[in-house]
Design an enzyme around this catalytic site. Sequence first.
Site, PDB file in Angstrom:
ATOM      1  N   LYS A   1       5.327 -23.926   3.044  1.00 58.40           N
ATOM      2  CA  LYS A   1       6.283 -23.680   1.956  1.00 58.40           C
ATOM      3  C   LYS A   1       5.968 -22.339   1.287  1.00 58.40           C
ATOM      4  CE  LYS A   1       8.094 -25.956  -2.231  1.00 58.40           C
ATOM      5  NZ  LYS A   1       7.913 -27.083  -3.169  1.00 58.40           N
TER       6      LYS A   1
ATOM      7  N   SER B   1      12.064 -30.000  -4.000  1.00 57.31           N
ATOM      8  CA  SER B   1      12.217 -28.585  -3.749  1.00 57.31           C
ATOM      9  C   SER B   1      11.647 -28.135  -2.399  1.00 57.31           C
ATOM     10  CB  SER B   1      11.514 -27.798  -4.859  1.00 57.31           C
ATOM     11  OG  SER B   1      10.118 -28.011  -4.799  1.00 57.31           O
TER      12      SER B   1
ATOM     13  N   SER C   1       8.670 -33.419  -5.056  1.00 56.56           N
ATOM     14  CA  SER C   1       9.214 -32.450  -4.105  1.00 56.56           C
ATOM     15  C   SER C   1       8.741 -32.540  -2.667  1.00 56.56           C
ATOM     16  CB  SER C   1       8.984 -31.030  -4.611  1.00 56.56           C
ATOM     17  OG  SER C   1      10.005 -30.712  -5.518  1.00 56.56           O
TER      18      SER C   1
HETATM   19  N1  GLN Z   1      12.983 -31.979  -8.673  1.00 60.25           N
HETATM   20  C1  GLN Z   1      11.920 -31.846  -9.633  1.00 60.25           C
HETATM   21  C2  GLN Z   1      12.162 -30.626 -10.485  1.00 60.25           C
HETATM   22  O1  GLN Z   1      13.120 -29.942 -10.255  1.00 60.25           O
HETATM   23  C3  GLN Z   1      10.598 -31.795  -8.950  1.00 60.25           C
HETATM   24  C4  GLN Z   1      10.274 -30.473  -8.385  1.00 60.25           C
HETATM   25  C5  GLN Z   1       8.961 -30.455  -7.717  1.00 60.25           C
HETATM   26  O2  GLN Z   1       8.353 -31.493  -7.456  1.00 60.25           O
HETATM   27  N2  GLN Z   1       8.517 -29.266  -7.421  1.00 60.25           N
HETATM   28  O3  GLN Z   1      11.415 -30.367 -11.393  1.00 60.25           O
END
Ligand code: GLN
Length: 486
Positions: free
Chosen positions: A79, A154, A178
């Site tokens: 990532k 994400s 995420s």
């Molecule tokens: N979807 C969550 C957010 O937007 C989690 C994101 C993440 O785990 N990086 O904060």
Amino acid sequence: MTDLTHLSLTDVIHKLNSGEVSAVDLTQAYLDAIEKQDKQINSYITVLHNEVLLEARAADEARANGDPRPMLGVPIGIKDVLSTKGVETTCGSKILAGYKPIFDATCVARLKEAGVVILGKINMDEFAMGSSNENSAYGPVRNPWNMDHVPGGSSGGSGAAVAAGLCAGSLGTDTGGSVRLPASYCGITALKPTYGRISRYGLIAFGSSLDCVGPMARTVEDTAWLLQVMAGHDPMDSTSMKIDVPDYRSELTGDVKGLKMGLPKEYFSDAVDPEVMQAVRAAIAEYEAMGAEIVDISLPYSDYSLAVYYIIATSEASSNLARFDGIRYGPKVDKGDMWDTYRATRAQFGEEVKRRIMLGTYTLSAGYYDAYYGKAQGVRTLIKQEFEQAFESVDVILTPTAPNTAFKLGENIDDPLQLYLADVLTVGANLAGIPGLALPCGFSSAGMPIGMQIMGPQFAESTIMRAGHAYQQVTEWHKRVPEPVA
Ligand code: GLN
């Protein structure tokens, strides 16, 4: 020859070690698949075509010369929030375009030491903020199961790349779900470890008290291989714990007899799609048949977890992202005047990142700090204690991973609150710092993957992986792969 690109990472390791395939052939197969499919899926931001083939060749040679490292030549994707020495690391943002770190994140360095080769850097929501991977400055990622749908976020690129066979495994990060949400939406397996189990050094920070690096792959055993290499104390991250790293794979016994699995009623509410509910219920029946003991429990504070998460995560983000000002990091847009320069430079952030910075700045501001940030920290402690209490009577907690299956691209993009709801079942583990495993447990009538989540006490990765592995010994969901994208 069987399709190399859809082997599990564990099978890849076995085939490399038996000499059945070479790292070069394998790497070439992934590069070909990327070439064919990724223009549409868009899971990679950077593909290291030449470098990875050279590394694969070196791995084959080393193995031929007796190098015993089992993961030598395993091709994986990283990532783009994780620093890679000399390789552009964008965080899905324009503001870091062209940024080449001068060091590797510890997790990346440890994988390299284990002999893993890196195919490239994977697309993600900008600064890991999002649930659908539509917030990337490099374009949205599409779900290989249905190109009209999102892969989750994400770490959506990491999920889509594994599902489509564009790498043997990948790294994601999980601040509020995420790695687990994309695993659920893409039909793969992902582990969010205990906070502090894997070093965060070199992980570009979003919410520092929540961020975790997590492996994503086809099977639980695959994630165990990756975790094994990355876990353990790192002097460069004072929040990484000095706790022994167990031999994770030796604990995948396939046995869950007598394992007490708690089902929190708050996670099985009407908000969960009936098809998801049905698939998770069927998985629970499978566990009962294997001799696990199912216990109904309640976690009443979980009703507050989403609100608490979005206060703490945005507060920490507003502070962490202050460094992208064109002076410390980020391309400076020089307007002469200092404030104009800051403003013009930081205008390069995307909409969602700006929204989070504004929210977090507000919740930390004098006058509102106690009402929002202070309060949220208090409730976070209650949430953590509630999990600890639950684990006095059960070994693990089983829930759906997401309330739904992958939604359509664009469907929720104008409604941030609706997007935030996708995280309602995952953020609790981040707030409590406990591990959570996401794995496939069915498909909807529209053919989209469904996921379940198994959480355990801090540092009980072995227990939740044992539970997940046992399930994958008696089910086939994790073996399904999408049709290749034409
Ligand atoms: N979807 C969550 C957010 O937007 C989690 C994101 C993440 O785990 N990086 O904060």
